[in-house]
Write a protein that holds these residues in place. Structure first.
Motif, PDB file in Angstrom:
ATOM      1  N   ARG A  91      42.952  53.564  45.708  1.00 47.35           N
ATOM      2  CA  ARG A  91      43.954  53.222  44.696  1.00 47.35           C
ATOM      3  C   ARG A  91      43.279  52.891  43.360  1.00 47.35           C
ATOM      4  O   ARG A  91      43.773  53.267  42.298  1.00 47.35           O
ATOM      5  N   THR A 153      36.384  46.965  36.563  1.00 48.04           N
ATOM      6  CA  THR A 153      35.452  45.902  36.910  1.00 48.04           C
ATOM      7  C   THR A 153      34.527  46.465  37.976  1.00 48.04           C
ATOM      8  O   THR A 153      34.798  47.530  38.527  1.00 48.04           O
ATOM      9  N   ILE A 154      33.431  45.769  38.230  1.00 48.35           N
ATOM     10  CA  ILE A 154      32.501  46.294  39.225  1.00 48.35           C
ATOM     11  C   ILE A 154      33.161  46.156  40.596  1.00 48.35           C
ATOM     12  O   ILE A 154      33.487  45.041  41.010  1.00 48.35           O
ATOM     13  N   VAL A 157      39.307  47.993  39.942  1.00 54.10           N
ATOM     14  CA  VAL A 157      40.002  47.748  38.676  1.00 54.10           C
ATOM     15  C   VAL A 157      40.592  46.339  38.680  1.00 54.10           C
ATOM     16  O   VAL A 157      40.723  45.716  39.738  1.00 54.10           O
ATOM     17  N   ARG A 158      40.928  45.850  37.500  1.00 57.41           N
ATOM     18  CA  ARG A 158      41.387  44.475  37.370  1.00 57.41           C
ATOM     19  C   ARG A 158      42.902  44.341  37.441  1.00 57.41           C
ATOM     20  O   ARG A 158      43.421  43.252  37.656  1.00 57.41           O
ATOM     21  N   ASP A 160      46.750  46.120  38.658  1.00 55.66           N
ATOM     22  CA  ASP A 160      47.455  47.126  39.452  1.00 55.66           C
ATOM     23  C   ASP A 160      48.584  47.744  38.622  1.00 55.66           C
ATOM     24  O   ASP A 160      48.997  47.181  37.614  1.00 55.66           O
ATOM     25  N   ASP A 278      48.692  53.448  48.496  1.00 57.34           N
ATOM     26  CA  ASP A 278      48.763  51.983  48.495  1.00 57.34           C
ATOM     27  C   ASP A 278      47.417  51.431  48.935  1.00 57.34           C
ATOM     28  O   ASP A 278      46.586  52.153  49.478  1.00 57.34           O
ATOM     29  N   GLY A 279      47.251  50.138  48.723  1.00 62.87           N
ATOM     30  CA  GLY A 279      46.021  49.508  49.203  1.00 62.87           C
ATOM     31  C   GLY A 279      45.433  48.580  48.170  1.00 62.87           C
ATOM     32  O   GLY A 279      46.016  48.364  47.103  1.00 62.87           O
ATOM     33  N   PRO A 280      44.253  48.031  48.500  1.00 62.90           N
ATOM     34  CA  PRO A 280      43.614  47.100  47.559  1.00 62.90           C
ATOM     35  C   PRO A 280      43.122  47.829  46.304  1.00 62.90           C
ATOM     36  O   PRO A 280      42.991  49.057  46.302  1.00 62.90           O
ATOM     37  N   ILE A 281      42.868  47.080  45.247  1.00 61.25           N
ATOM     38  CA  ILE A 281      42.408  47.716  44.012  1.00 61.25           C
ATOM     39  C   ILE A 281      40.962  47.361  43.662  1.00 61.25           C
ATOM     40  O   ILE A 281      40.418  47.850  42.690  1.00 61.25           O
ATOM     41  N   SER A 282      40.356  46.474  44.451  1.00 57.63           N
ATOM     42  CA  SER A 282      38.932  46.198  44.185  1.00 57.63           C
ATOM     43  C   SER A 282      38.262  45.663  45.440  1.00 57.63           C
ATOM     44  O   SER A 282      38.927  45.211  46.368  1.00 57.63           O
ATOM     45  N   VAL A 283      36.952  45.757  45.445  1.00 52.42           N
ATOM     46  CA  VAL A 283      36.177  45.155  46.534  1.00 52.42           C
ATOM     47  C   VAL A 283      35.219  44.144  45.907  1.00 52.42           C
ATOM     48  O   VAL A 283      34.902  44.232  44.722  1.00 52.42           O
ATOM     49  N   ARG A 284      34.781  43.197  46.732  1.00 52.30           N
ATOM     50  CA  ARG A 284      33.860  42.187  46.201  1.00 52.30           C
ATOM     51  C   ARG A 284      32.518  42.814  45.881  1.00 52.30           C
ATOM     52  O   ARG A 284      32.014  43.623  46.652  1.00 52.30           O
ATOM     53  N   ALA A 285      31.963  42.399  44.774  1.00 53.87           N
ATOM     54  CA  ALA A 285      30.664  42.948  44.372  1.00 53.87           C
ATOM     55  C   ALA A 285      29.627  41.839  44.356  1.00 53.87           C
ATOM     56  O   ALA A 285      29.944  40.713  43.981  1.00 53.87           O
ATOM     57  N   PRO A 286      28.407  42.139  44.785  1.00 58.14           N
ATOM     58  CA  PRO A 286      27.364  41.103  44.751  1.00 58.14           C
ATOM     59  C   PRO A 286      26.921  40.844  43.320  1.00 58.14           C
ATOM     60  O   PRO A 286      27.080  41.702  42.455  1.00 58.14           O
TER      61      PRO A 286
END
Lengths: 404, 195
Positions: A91, A153-154, A157-158, A160, A278-286
């Motif tokens: 997404r 964003t890393i 996206v920030r 939706d 559908d679904g999440p728009i970002s994953v956690r980044a280190p």
């Protein structure tokens, strides 16, 4: 007159939208030689990135260019994501794709307006900029800002896109398509426009290869270098782009390519809105990125945007290098100008859709104290000395010192 | 020509660098850092024999005691070949490749201004991108050049006199940053809300 008349244009000049210096030597009305001097917008962006964290750099990189800010931040994010081994949600890639194509639309509409203005066709300028506002309103609705939308964003996206925004995008596309089809018809039938644009600023296929030109300049010479097709990324691995090329190799060809690309962007936006999963728009980044180096390219509105990033295992990059499309297109500019009429210089320059900030990778800075760096007299003196070194003496020009 | 074939051909022509060629992704090939003469041979071979006809750009990097210059070239299949050379900072002398790839000209001028490269055969023309009054011998993209010692008003670079102090300041900065990083480790850099 055997040596010709040399006319300085810029760095500050009414026909230039940003600072650049041209020294044009004329033989009658024909440009015999052109010397281009760039760098007036250089502010050390790449150095600045080395002392800031990856997430801080994202906001610097987004400000490389006010027009194609999304392309730069997208390329940068992809660099960091690949080095960190992140898989961005589908997404997020669709949203990035939609914003990227909206950006292409507003950039090309802006260009068409500038081109119209440069050839004295200000009605076209006003029409296209009116239409561009509708795209900018959409971008403001999506990201909260007309330019520098901060959508990337890393890790994704920030923001939706909800159903209302999606419907609004589709509504605007309907109106915009009608207008752009009208511009396409105009480009095909309007005799003045064709006469003014055709046959000038020619950069043939061989010269495009030689000087490394990219984007609509290359595609107008028949070279398909669209990164979305050559090396599909993100959403373009799922949605295929119909590439646009032309064989005029002149300013007219670049106009045709840009108009057709806008129609293609509208098709892509409709498709992406329809197919967006559908679904999440970002994953956690280190915060810390593993050691490595990467070269990523993204198709910005002006052409291929190449980013190089080298990480060293810390939370700050070791080296960031941005090769914006305008930087690649400058090499052919001298060749495009020489041999054509002086009156065509503004439109030939405008035809590569030059972005000086992109070229020099600038951010705007004010002096620390907020005061002026130099006074008018010393600025004038510096300018006169500078031109004297080039063999031109403007000191005889009478200046009105007060009461304008 | 795909990346695999590029690597095979380069291995045949330059057996000494063959083992150090890397292809981290399908459309990328990196050579190791080469001394300038070898670099030139590889670059000319890539242009003439492997048909890497497009000059993309140059990435200058600070390699400690040395400077690295990575020339990126591309072919019809979209493969980007990164050919790299390395020279000591004390004698950063290289030959201009702008006669082979005219598109590299402005990027080479950038190496001169920002990294202090001495480039033989660079055509005459305006420097790029630093302004006219930039102090001589100051190369801002080298790691030891610290922007906080540069005075934008007077265009002078004034580092502290004691070099040891300089190093100590840098070390303290790093220490502070490391502590800050550790404290922030739990938070995310992504920052985006999930749907």
């Amino acid at each position: 007159m055997s040596e010709g008349l040399t006319i300085p244009i810029g760095p500050q000049h009414p026909s230039l939208k940003e600072p650049v210096s041209f020294l044009i030597t004329l033989d009658g009305e024909v440009v015999k030689k052109a010397v281009i001097e760039l760098g007036y917008n250089h502010r050390g962006l790449e150095k600045a990135c080395e002392s800031r964290t990856y997430i801080q750099d994202l906001y610097i990189i987004e400000r490389v260019c006010g027009i194609c800010s999304h392309a730069h931040s997208y390329a940068y994010c992809r660099c960091v994501e690949e080095l960190a081994g992140l898989q961005t949600p589908r997404r997020a890639e669709y949203i990035r794709g939609i914003v990227g194509e909206l950006e292409r639309l507003h950039s090309h509409l802006l260009w068409l307006g500038v081109a119209g203005h440069e050839i004295g066709f200000d009605t076209l300028f006003m029409y296209t900029w009116r239409d561009r506002e509708r795209v900018l309103d959409l971008l403001a609705e999506i990201g909260g800002n007309r330019v520098n939308y901060g959508i990337n964003t890393i890790g994704g996206v920030r923001r939706d896109l909800d159903e209302n925004i999606c419907q609004h995008i589709l509504d605007v596309m309907d109106g915009l398509e009608e207008q752009i089809k009208y511009y396409a018809e105009l480009a095909n039938t309007e005799a003045t426009l064709i006469a003014r644009l055709a046959g000038i600023g020619i950069l043939t296929r061989d010269d495009v290869i030689k000087y490394g030109a990219v984007g609509p300049v290359a595609r107008a010479a028949g070279i398909m270098d669209d990164v979305r097709i050559v090396e599909p990324y993100g959403v373009f691995t799922e949605i295929k782009v119909n590439g646009v090329t032309d064989d005029h190799a002149d300013v007219y060809g670049r106009t045709v390519v840009r108009i057709k690309e806008m129609l293609e962007s509208i098709r892509l936006i409709r498709l992406m809105v329809k197919e967006m999963p559908d679904g999440p728009i970002s994953v956690r980044a280190p915060r810390r990125i593993p050691t490595g180096e990467i070269i990523i390219r993204v198709e910005a509105p002006r052409g291929e945007d190449v980013h190089y990033l080298r990480s060293n295992g810390t939370d700050k990059p070791d080296r960031v290098r941005v090769r914006a499309p305008s930087e690649a297109n400058w090499h052919g500019m001298k060749h495009m100008l020489e041999g054509f009429h002086f009156a065509d210089v503004p439109i030939i320059i405008a035809a590569i859709d030059p972005c000086y900030s992109c070229t020099d990778r600038a951010i705007m800075l004010r002096s620390d104290k907020g005061d002026t760096v130099t006074d008018w007299e010393s600025l004038r003196r510096t300018g006169i000395e500078r031109y004297k070194k080039m063999g031109i003496d403007p000191s005889k020009i009478r200046m009105r010192t007060s009461g304008v | 020509m795909k990346a695999e074939e590029t690597i095979l051909r380069l291995k045949e022509a330059f057996p000494d660098i063959g083992d150090d060629l890397k292809s981290p992704s399908p459309l990328r090939v990196f050579t190791p850092f080469l001394e300038p003469k070898r670099f030139e041979e590889v670059l000319i071979y890539a242009k003439d024999k492997l048909d890497y006809y497009r000059g993309l750009h140059i990435v200058g990097t600070d390699e400690g005691e040395n400077l690295g210059f990575t020339y990126l070239v591309s072919n019809a299949d979209g493969v980007i070949l990164a050919i790299r050379e390395i020279v000591p900072k004390s004698n950063p002398h290289i030959r201009s490749m702008s006669d082979i790839y005219p598109a590299m000209l402005m990027h080479e001028r950038e190496l001169v201004d920002l990294f202090g490269a001495e480039i033989e055969g660079l055509p005459e023309g305006p420097s790029y991108p630093l302004p006219d009054g930039w102090p001589k011998g100051q190369y801002p993209m080298r790691k030891e050049w610290n922007p906080k010692y540069f005075n934008k008003m007077t265009m002078t670079y004034e580092p502290p006199e004691e070099k040891a102090t300089d190093t100590a300041t840098a070390a303290n900065d790093n220490k502070d940053n490391a502590a800050k990083t550790a404290a922030d480790e739990k938070s995310t850099a992504g920052g985006g809300a999930s749907k």
